[in-house]
Design a protein around this motif. Structure first.
Motif, short mmCIF file in Angstrom:
data_model
loop_
_atom_site.label_atom_id
_atom_site.label_comp_id
_atom_site.label_asym_id
_atom_site.label_seq_id
_atom_site.Cartn_x
_atom_site.Cartn_y
_atom_site.Cartn_z
N ALA A 154 0.84 -1.20 0.00
CA ALA A 154 0.00 0.00 0.00
C ALA A 154 0.88 1.25 0.00
CB ALA A 154 -0.91 0.00 1.23
N ASP B 67 -2.48 5.64 -1.16
CA ASP B 67 -3.56 4.68 -0.89
C ASP B 67 -4.11 4.88 0.52
OD1 ASP B 67 -3.16 3.48 -3.38
OD2 ASP B 67 -1.93 1.85 -2.56
N HIS C 171 -5.91 8.35 0.81
CA HIS C 171 -7.16 8.39 0.04
C HIS C 171 -8.22 7.46 0.61
CE1 HIS C 171 -6.19 11.26 -2.99
NE2 HIS C 171 -5.05 10.64 -3.27
N ASP C 172 -7.81 6.35 1.19
CA ASP C 172 -8.79 5.47 1.81
C ASP C 172 -9.51 6.19 2.95
OD1 ASP C 172 -9.87 2.58 2.02
OD2 ASP C 172 -9.36 3.14 4.08
#
Length: 191
Positions: A48, A52, A55-56
């Protein structure tokens, strides 16, 4: 939970990953007594990216909601937990060149996006370390009232008009952080 990849030094010494992502919420850890399973709200694999991860949380509106709450005057905390060398600082700050910025510099950008819309400003930076509140721009410690609420009396005010200026202030404040090595049994915290 974020699984950190094996570093070059660890790989050279024959180190291996002992944590495996089972699904979005679970990991197994190899122990001398066999594998143990742990559950989390979210699990990020060793592959990851910083983007990532940010943004998650952004998709779920957590980071932007937390930033808006901080701007609105509420106490907000992002807690990084783990042993020394587990990747807390990289996740939170990123690399020195900022080619892979972490949660903090990305949050600064989001903060200024929100502030541009709301005409707000950032005022001070504090660190909670070993149950002691410290103004990272001054040397005075915060005090607690009878209800346990922390007040940072005499906190030095710094203004930043961009995420880049705020990151420069952050780097200045980091020079005053308390950092110590921890044993395997003792967790440490980071900004």
């Amino acid at each position: 939970c974020r699984i950190r990849p094996v570093s070059r030094a660890e790989a050279a010494q024959g180190g291996a990953i002992v944590v495996e992502k089972i699904d979005e919420y679970s990991v197994t850890v190899e122990t001398p007594r066999g594998p143990r399973e742990f559950q989390f709200d979210k699990v990020f694999s060793a592959e990851a990216s910083q983007e990532d991860l940010f943004h998650d949380t952004s998709r779920k509106c957590v980071s932007h909601r937390l930033i808006q709450l901080a701007i609105d005057g509420y106490n907000v905390c992002v807690f990084a937990y783990g042993q020394t060398g587990s990747g807390k600082t990289f996740t939170m700050v990123g690399d020195k060149e900022q080619k892979n910025p972490g949660i903090i510099p990305r949050a600064f950008n989001a903060m200024f996006d929100i502030m541009r819309k709301n005409n707000s400003k950032f005022t001070y930076m504090l660190e909670l370390y070993n149950d002691r509140l410290q103004d990272l721009f001054a040397s005075q410690a915060g005090e607690r009232n009878r209800k346990g609420v922390v007040f940072a009396q005499g906190a030095e005010t710094k203004e930043a008009s961009s995420a880049q200026e705020l990151y420069a202030l952050f780097q200045q404040a980091c020079a005053n952080r308390h950092i110590s090595a921890t044993s395997e049994q003792t967790p440490s915290t980071s900004l």
